[in-house]
Design a protein around this motif. Structure first.
Motif, PDB file in Angstrom:
ATOM      1  N   ALA A 182      -8.227   3.856  13.762  1.00 21.79           N
ATOM      2  CA  ALA A 182      -7.864   2.717  12.918  1.00 21.79           C
ATOM      3  C   ALA A 182      -8.684   1.481  13.260  1.00 21.79           C
ATOM      4  N   PHE A 183      -8.959   1.285  14.537  1.00 17.53           N
ATOM      5  CA  PHE A 183      -9.717   0.109  14.969  1.00 17.53           C
ATOM      6  C   PHE A 183     -11.166   0.141  14.455  1.00 17.53           C
ATOM      7  N   GLN A 184     -11.665   1.319  14.182  1.00 18.18           N
ATOM      8  CA  GLN A 184     -13.063   1.431  13.744  1.00 18.18           C
ATOM      9  C   GLN A 184     -13.299   0.772  12.385  1.00 18.18           C
ATOM     10  N   SER A 185     -12.249   0.691  11.575  1.00 15.11           N
ATOM     11  CA  SER A 185     -12.412   0.101  10.247  1.00 15.11           C
ATOM     12  C   SER A 185     -11.538  -1.126  10.018  1.00 15.11           C
ATOM     13  N   ALA A 186     -10.727  -1.497  10.997  1.00 18.51           N
ATOM     14  CA  ALA A 186      -9.791  -2.607  10.817  1.00 18.51           C
ATOM     15  C   ALA A 186     -10.498  -3.949  11.008  1.00 18.51           C
ATOM     16  N   GLY A 187     -10.354  -4.837  10.044  1.00 19.05           N
ATOM     17  CA  GLY A 187     -10.857  -6.192  10.210  1.00 19.05           C
ATOM     18  C   GLY A 187      -9.856  -7.085  10.885  1.00 19.05           C
ATOM     19  N   THR A 188      -8.549  -6.807  10.654  1.00 14.93           N
ATOM     20  CA  THR A 188      -7.481  -7.613  11.232  1.00 14.93           C
ATOM     21  C   THR A 188      -6.413  -6.695  11.810  1.00 14.93           C
ATOM     22  N   GLY A 240       9.846  -1.865   6.103  1.00  9.23           N
ATOM     23  CA  GLY A 240       8.414  -1.599   6.129  1.00  9.23           C
ATOM     24  C   GLY A 240       7.912  -0.981   7.415  1.00  9.23           C
ATOM     25  N   ALA A 241       8.817  -0.760   8.369  1.00  5.89           N
ATOM     26  CA  ALA A 241       8.381  -0.233   9.660  1.00  5.89           C
ATOM     27  C   ALA A 241       7.840   1.182   9.572  1.00  5.89           C
ATOM     28  N   ASP A 242       8.133   1.887   8.465  1.00  3.06           N
ATOM     29  CA  ASP A 242       7.673   3.258   8.316  1.00  3.06           C
ATOM     30  C   ASP A 242       6.410   3.381   7.461  1.00  3.06           C
ATOM     31  N   LEU A 243       5.797   2.258   7.143  1.00  3.94           N
ATOM     32  CA  LEU A 243       4.569   2.294   6.346  1.00  3.94           C
ATOM     33  C   LEU A 243       3.410   2.905   7.139  1.00  3.94           C
ATOM     34  N   ASP A 244       2.466   3.511   6.444  1.00  3.25           N
ATOM     35  CA  ASP A 244       1.226   3.947   7.090  1.00  3.25           C
ATOM     36  C   ASP A 244       0.523   2.721   7.671  1.00  3.25           C
ATOM     37  N   GLY A 245      -0.115   2.905   8.801  1.00  5.94           N
ATOM     38  CA  GLY A 245      -0.798   1.786   9.437  1.00  5.94           C
ATOM     39  C   GLY A 245       0.050   1.053  10.451  1.00  5.94           C
ATOM     40  N   ASP A 291      -4.682  -5.217   8.744  1.00  5.02           N
ATOM     41  CA  ASP A 291      -5.014  -3.872   8.282  1.00  5.02           C
ATOM     42  C   ASP A 291      -4.274  -2.816   9.087  1.00  5.02           C
ATOM     43  N   VAL A 292      -3.964  -3.165  10.344  1.00 12.56           N
ATOM     44  CA  VAL A 292      -3.253  -2.266  11.254  1.00 12.56           C
ATOM     45  C   VAL A 292      -2.198  -3.082  11.991  1.00 12.56           C
ATOM     46  N   VAL A 293      -1.018  -2.497  12.179  1.00  9.96           N
ATOM     47  CA  VAL A 293       0.048  -3.138  12.941  1.00  9.96           C
ATOM     48  C   VAL A 293       0.379  -2.240  14.133  1.00  9.96           C
TER      49      VAL A 293
END
Length: 412
Positions: free
Chosen positions: A142-148, A121-126, A235-237
């Motif tokens: 990404a931070f503008q819409s990320a809740g977590t 999963g390391a190549d997933l978007d996000g 939502d973002v990693v």
């Protein structure tokens, strides 16, 4: 292009740009070519995880020089260009577009690249890394819409991006293999300061963690599965698990390579016409008596002056005390010195650790100051560097006493 006077810099980084600047400042009037893979002109990296990421600095502020500087100083800046090989015998490099560029002297300022996760999963978007300005732009968006947000790795990049994510209003979880953040760099006593700082700002810090996979749906990451079976929603990693020097060109060319391009105190490699500076340079440090590779702004800023002088046949040695800084929430700090993990005997504090207004000193070698870090106390780092450089055995009572002038402890 003839090679009898041409100076070539591979890596349009801060180190590369500053070397071009130093060559001109030293009076070199011959051809200077600066080649970089990125399409942005050379920029400074610290803002990418600090003010620029936080939206506090405009893009133009991150660049080393104004756009017109290169033409004004007759620097042939070639961006979006990859160097594929070095022919040391012919004194030329090969480019991806088939061209060859000759050189009399060559500087490698190829920097470093983030270590990549190898879990499913390391190549997933996000799943994002922070190294380039494009990376910083992607994370800020990404931070503008990320809740977590989940941050893998509690080093400097991991903690600075965690602070930025909290500033953007996200819930943040930091996942770290070690028992504390920055443990290898700072040791347990000072690392605890940063653990407390982030917890006070609402970050969920988890230590002793092994990441099993990045989970996702529809091609996009939605969390992190841990080796113990627990799952962290995200939502973002953000991945910040260290960097590795870009040694591929040097290695293929047969230069001495060991944790970077091996260079002497003059920043000269095993080939007398090839030099290295910045993240990629594993340089002999006269004060420390060994080779060190420092992945921080100060080397990229100051090594080029020495490299340029050496390339021009002048006497120059790079012996500056290693230095770096960070800003996280309301904590600002500067660190000067060099300490291997467990390479010290004790840490001495001066000031109020609880209020995060203090100086920490790492002592070893019979009571000498090996490094010092000033936290929310300013205009003392020069004195700390003088203490490190002096190699004097210090009075620890005076070292702890805020009323004892640091300058007096370093001696004449």
């Amino acid at each position: 292009m003839t090679t009898d006077q041409s100076y070539l810099i591979v890596g349009a980084s801060m180190a590369g740009a500053k070397t071009a600047e130093a060559l001109r400042a030293e009076g070199f009037a011959g051809p200077v070519t600066l080649i970089g893979e990125e399409h942005d002109r050379p920029y400074e990296r610290p803002p990418l995880s600090k003010d620029y990421l936080l939206g506090k600095a405009e893009r133009e502020k991150i660049y080393v020089h104004p756009a017109q500087w290169y033409a004004e100083h007759d620097i042939d800046l070639q961006l979006g260009t990859s160097v594929t090989g070095i022919d040391r015998a012919a004194h030329q490099v090969s480019l991806a577009d088939g061209r060859q560029v000759g050189y009399a002297k060559l500087l490698l300022a190829t920097g470093s690249s983030p270590r990549r996760l190898s879990v499913p999963g390391a190549d997933l978007d996000g799943v994002l890394y922070l190294r380039s300005v494009a990376d910083s732009d992607a994370i800020r968006t990404a931070f503008q819409s990320a809740g977590t947000v989940a941050v893998i790795g509690a080093g400097w990049i991991g903690l600075e991006t965690a602070a930025a994510a909290r500033a953007a209003g996200a819930e943040v979880t930091v996942l770290e293999m070690a028992e504390l953040p920055l443990l290898r760099v700072l040791g347990p006593q000072v690392a605890q300061v940063f653990a407390d700082l982030h917890r006070e700002h609402g970050v969920d810090l988890r230590f002793g963690i092994q990441v099993a996979e990045i989970t996702g749906s529809g091609g996009k990451a939605d969390g992190v599965r841990l080796a113990d079976g627990n799952h962290v929603t995200a939502d973002v990693v953000i991945v910040g698990v260290g960097i590795t020097p870009n040694i591929q060109l040097a290695e293929a060319a047969g230069l001495d390579v060991s944790n970077g391009v091996q260079v002497d105190a003059q920043l000269r490699s095993s080939d007398p016409d090839i030099y290295a500076a910045g993240d990629v340079a594993n340089a002999f440090h006269p004060l420390l008596g060994k080779h060190i590779r420092v992945e921080h702004w100060a080397n990229a800023r100051y090594q080029p002056r020495v490299a340029a002088k050496t390339m021009l046949g002048q006497d120059a040695v790079y012996d500056r005390i290693p230095y770096f800084f960070t800003d996280q929430y309301d904590l600002g700090m500067e660190y000067a010195g060099y300490v291997e993990p467990d390479g010290y005997d004790e840490v001495v504090f001066r000031g109020d650790v609880g209020r995060r207004e203090f100086i920490a000193f790492w002592l070893g070698d019979g009571g000498r100051v090996l490094a010092g870090m000033n936290v929310n106390i300013w205009d003392v780092n020069d004195d700390i560097q003088a203490l490190v450089r002096s190699k004097r055995v210090v009075d620890t009572v005076a070292l702890r006493d805020p009323a004892a002038p640091l300058a007096s402890l370093a001696g004449d």
